[in-house]
Scaffold this active site. Structure first.
Site: not given
Length: 187
Positions: A110-111, A113-114, A134-136, A169, A179
């Site tokens: 999202k902008s 945060y960016a 899972t987010l990094e 997958y 997961q």
């Protein structure tokens, strides 16, 4: 491949693609503004859960994706995660996804945060993958950075192929299938 609209996303969510699901955009909570989440014109803005793994260098180890040391992270649970300068944290989405066989999902940060130097990275969600994402979060700044749990953090775009894939997958037994929670690297 074509990008899917808000109408399609709502129908797919009714069939279980996203749980929990927000049919519109949420921009306020408890009387204050938040980083938005929910359905947008051509995507779905996901929320960050309150579980984090914050990278630390206390063990002075080498980062090796084939032999990742879990001690490289400090577990944290809370409404706000502080990421150290030039470091990163792992988190997960509130939402659980079940991607249809004909769909590939791309995640973009999202902008909000960016524009603060916080980059969100997620690899594509492949056909018939399911789980928490899972987010990094990478803090590219020389200052500590905040991530807000329960608020928007990234946008999922759904691309539908004109032909269903031969092997999904799930078919190939992907290592991250199903997961739950924040998932560390696997080989």
């Amino acid at each position: 491949m074509s990008i899917k609209s808000d109408r399609w996303i709502r129908r797919a969510a009714e069939a279980g693609m996203i749980e929990p699901f927000e049919a519109g955009q949420v921009r306020t909570a408890n009387g204050g503004r938040i980083v938005s989440y929910g359905t947008s014109s051509y995507g779905y803005d996901v929320r960050c859960a309150d579980e984090f793994k914050i990278f630390t260098n206390i063990n002075s180890t080498i980062v090796d994706p084939k032999q990742f040391d879990e001690k490289s992270f400090v577990d944290f649970k809370g409404d706000v995660c502080i990421i150290p300068p030039n470091s990163f944290a792992l988190a997960r989405t509130v939402e659980y996804f079940r991607i249809p066989r004909s769909v590939l999902t791309i995640c973009l940060g999202k902008s909000t945060y960016a524009r603060c130097g916080i980059i969100v990275n997620v690899t594509p969600l492949e056909p018939e993958w399911e789980g928490h994402v899972t987010l990094e979060f990478s803090n590219t700044t020389p200052l500590p950075a905040k991530i807000y749990a329960g608020e928007g953090c990234a946008q999922m775009l759904f691309l539908e192929s004109d032909e269903v894939c031969e092997t999904s997958y799930r078919d190939r037994g992907g290592k991250y299938q199903g997961q739950r929670g924040v998932t560390l690297p696997r080989t």
